[in-house]
Design a protein around this motif. Structure first.
Motif, PDB file in Angstrom:
ATOM      1  N   ILE A   1      38.717  44.451  28.628  1.00 45.26           N
ATOM      2  CA  ILE A   1      39.393  45.029  29.778  1.00 45.26           C
ATOM      3  C   ILE A   1      40.430  46.021  29.268  1.00 45.26           C
ATOM      4  CG2 ILE A   1      40.804  44.517  31.819  1.00 45.26           C
ATOM      5  CD1 ILE A   1      37.907  43.390  31.917  1.00 45.26           C
ATOM      6  N   CYS A   2      40.159  47.294  29.440  1.00 45.55           N
ATOM      7  CA  CYS A   2      41.100  48.314  28.983  1.00 45.55           C
ATOM      8  C   CYS A   2      42.046  48.645  30.141  1.00 45.55           C
ATOM      9  CB  CYS A   2      40.346  49.553  28.524  1.00 45.55           C
ATOM     10  SG  CYS A   2      39.107  49.131  27.291  1.00 45.55           S
ATOM     11  N   ALA A   3      41.496  48.722  31.349  1.00 49.00           N
ATOM     12  CA  ALA A   3      42.316  48.861  32.543  1.00 49.00           C
ATOM     13  C   ALA A   3      41.855  47.751  33.456  1.00 49.00           C
ATOM     14  CB  ALA A   3      42.049  50.215  33.172  1.00 49.00           C
ATOM     15  N   LYS A   4      42.753  47.187  34.237  1.00 49.02           N
ATOM     16  CA  LYS A   4      42.363  46.057  35.077  1.00 49.02           C
ATOM     17  C   LYS A   4      41.472  46.542  36.210  1.00 49.02           C
ATOM     18  CE  LYS A   4      46.070  42.878  33.971  1.00 49.02           C
ATOM     19  NZ  LYS A   4      47.207  42.108  34.471  1.00 49.02           N
ATOM     20  N   GLU A   5      40.215  46.161  36.149  1.00 49.60           N
ATOM     21  CA  GLU A   5      39.239  46.571  37.160  1.00 49.60           C
ATOM     22  C   GLU A   5      39.309  45.586  38.328  1.00 49.60           C
ATOM     23  OE1 GLU A   5      36.406  49.024  38.753  1.00 49.60           O
ATOM     24  OE2 GLU A   5      37.415  49.294  36.832  1.00 49.60           O
ATOM     25  N   THR A   6      39.339  46.100  39.535  1.00 46.76           N
ATOM     26  CA  THR A   6      39.422  45.238  40.719  1.00 46.76           C
ATOM     27  C   THR A   6      38.121  45.304  41.498  1.00 46.76           C
ATOM     28  OG1 THR A   6      41.783  45.622  40.860  1.00 46.76           O
ATOM     29  CG2 THR A   6      40.742  44.771  42.829  1.00 46.76           C
ATOM     30  N   VAL A   7      37.658  44.137  41.911  1.00 39.43           N
ATOM     31  CA  VAL A   7      36.462  44.043  42.747  1.00 39.43           C
ATOM     32  C   VAL A   7      36.902  43.483  44.099  1.00 39.43           C
ATOM     33  CG1 VAL A   7      34.157  43.027  42.965  1.00 39.43           C
ATOM     34  CG2 VAL A   7      35.058  43.525  40.711  1.00 39.43           C
ATOM     35  N   VAL A   8      36.455  44.103  45.173  1.00 35.18           N
ATOM     36  CA  VAL A   8      36.824  43.625  46.514  1.00 35.18           C
ATOM     37  C   VAL A   8      35.579  43.062  47.197  1.00 35.18           C
ATOM     38  CG1 VAL A   8      37.849  44.228  48.740  1.00 35.18           C
ATOM     39  CG2 VAL A   8      38.630  45.391  46.652  1.00 35.18           C
ATOM     40  N   VAL A   9      35.683  41.814  47.634  1.00 33.10           N
ATOM     41  CA  VAL A   9      34.578  41.177  48.363  1.00 33.10           C
ATOM     42  C   VAL A   9      35.133  40.664  49.686  1.00 33.10           C
ATOM     43  CG1 VAL A   9      32.854  39.313  48.344  1.00 33.10           C
ATOM     44  CG2 VAL A   9      33.395  40.525  46.221  1.00 33.10           C
ATOM     45  N   ASN A  10      34.654  41.252  50.771  1.00 29.54           N
ATOM     46  CA  ASN A  10      35.094  40.876  52.123  1.00 29.54           C
ATOM     47  C   ASN A  10      36.622  40.814  52.251  1.00 29.54           C
ATOM     48  OD1 ASN A  10      32.401  40.700  52.943  1.00 29.54           O
ATOM     49  ND2 ASN A  10      32.247  38.592  52.224  1.00 29.54           N
ATOM     50  N   GLY A  11      37.266  41.845  51.737  1.00 32.07           N
ATOM     51  CA  GLY A  11      38.720  41.952  51.886  1.00 32.07           C
ATOM     52  C   GLY A  11      39.528  41.231  50.824  1.00 32.07           C
ATOM     53  N   ARG A  12      38.880  40.347  50.047  1.00 36.29           N
ATOM     54  CA  ARG A  12      39.609  39.636  48.979  1.00 36.29           C
ATOM     55  C   ARG A  12      39.493  40.411  47.681  1.00 36.29           C
ATOM     56  NH1 ARG A  12      41.110  34.185  50.565  1.00 36.29           N
ATOM     57  NH2 ARG A  12      42.220  33.928  48.603  1.00 36.29           N
ATOM     58  N   LYS A  13      40.612  40.525  46.989  1.00 38.36           N
ATOM     59  CA  LYS A  13      40.614  41.293  45.734  1.00 38.36           C
ATOM     60  C   LYS A  13      40.552  40.357  44.539  1.00 38.36           C
ATOM     61  CE  LYS A  13      43.059  45.386  47.359  1.00 38.36           C
ATOM     62  NZ  LYS A  13      44.259  46.221  47.232  1.00 38.36           N
ATOM     63  N   TYR A  14      39.698  40.735  43.587  1.00 34.86           N
ATOM     64  CA  TYR A  14      39.533  39.970  42.350  1.00 34.86           C
ATOM     65  C   TYR A  14      39.708  40.922  41.166  1.00 34.86           C
ATOM     66  CZ  TYR A  14      37.190  36.706  45.536  1.00 34.86           C
ATOM     67  OH  TYR A  14      36.889  35.863  46.583  1.00 34.86           O
ATOM     68  N   THR A  15      40.398  40.450  40.132  1.00 36.51           N
ATOM     69  CA  THR A  15      40.561  41.250  38.918  1.00 36.51           C
ATOM     70  C   THR A  15      39.572  40.742  37.867  1.00 36.51           C
ATOM     71  OG1 THR A  15      42.880  41.635  39.384  1.00 36.51           O
ATOM     72  CG2 THR A  15      42.183  41.975  37.104  1.00 36.51           C
TER      73      THR A  15
END
Length: 318
Positions: free
Chosen positions: A15-29
């Protein structure tokens, strides 16, 4: 979400930059890359709100058929609910796969994260020092795996088959509780094959989706007129029980040598290592499932009954 950025991170495994994934409004790093399947990548993610860790399975679909299968996988999660089958916490799908304009879609599934890893990891670790599990522990773990498989075979009106049961598709919860994962190969269990073309299609799907050292003989060489049923999973269970005792499937060595697994499976020439601390009862239980003719294989209910009998027999000796 920048899917190119995510795929680069997955390839690099850092992880060089914190990538965020959004699933149904919830954010995950995204925290780290956990592994690749034939059709997916799995990453460890952290819920930005609760800081709880999850596994996220990402499937890139290149056409309508890929998309249909990925959506079907989510559906099977809602159909098969059991403590020994992995739960789907959330899911989403984006875009439309269209090979004509080179457009892909993505299906994301949020799953629980099992920090102990898979049964394959555990057995690999034990194999290094010949740290055999006790017969009682093996039977207790195996019984729970069978209960999970029964949840697929019990589906009404038509039973489902997992079709890719193997030690790498079983994660371990607390107290070595086995949990069956990866529902990507799940399908209607009973298939009536009529003709050479239907046989070839089924054979091709099996070659793509069922791991060789655990694949039932009838899926290596599908006959033009036959019935394939949920007992493909029983063969795989026989291989799993063998691996619980001896660390690997009975056909792993053949696979690693590059010899014909199909030939070894069709002849079902099963040999047992001599130094392992298990008696003939355990070997007979394994052999009862590894019958080349699927019609001679028991259904899951009989397997569970046989495991209960084996446990009772062990306990009566104490």
């Amino acid at each position: 979400m920048n899917s190119l950025g995510l795929s680069l991170i997955l390839k690099m495994g850092c992880i060089c930059a914190k990538e965020t994934v959004v699933v149904n409004g919830r954010k995950y790093t995204v925290r780290e890359h956990l592994g690749d399947g034939g059709f997916s990548t799995v990453s460890l993610v952290e819920d930005n709100l609760t800081h709880k860790k999850y596994a996220i399975k990402k499937m890139v679909c290149h056409g309508p058929e890929d998309q249909r299968l990925a959506v079907k996988e989510i559906e099977y999660h809602s159909i098969v609910k059991h403590p020994n089958v992995i739960e789907c916490i959330d899911s989403t799908h984006r875009g439309t796969a269209d090979p004509v304009v080179n457009a892909t879609s993505e299906v994301l599934i949020i799953l629980p994260y099992y920090h102990k890893g898979t049964l394959a990891n555990e057995l690999e670790r034990r194999a290094r020092t010949n740290d055999y599990l006790s017969a009682r522990d093996i039977l207790n773990i195996f019984l729970q795996i069978c209960e999970g498989v029964k949840a697929f075979h019990d589906v009404k009106p038509e039973p489902l088959a997992h079709r890719d049961l193997k030690i790498a598709n079983i994660v371990l919860g607390e107290a070595m509780t086995p949990v069956i994962m990866d529902l990507g190969s799940v399908t209607q269990a009973r298939v009536k094959v009529c003709g050479a073309q239907a046989a070839q299609t089924l054979q091709d799907i099996a070659a793509e989706r069922c791991s060789m050292p655990y694949r039932a003989p009838e899926l290596f060489n599908v006959e033009s007129y036959c019935m394939v049923d949920e007992r493909t999973d029983i063969w795989s269970l026989g291989c799993i029980l063998y691996a619980l005792c001896y660390f690997k499937s009975p056909f792993d060595a053949v696979y690693e040598r590059g010899d014909s697994v199909a030939l070894a499976v069709m002849s079902a020439n099963i040999t047992f290592p001599e130094n392992a601390p298990y008696n003939e009862d355990m070997q007979n239980l394994i052999l009862s499932m590894l019958k080349v003719n699927p019609m001679e294989r028991p259904y899951i209910y009989t397997v569970i009954e046989n495991v209960h009998d084996a446990i009772a027999k062990l306990e009566s000796r104490v």
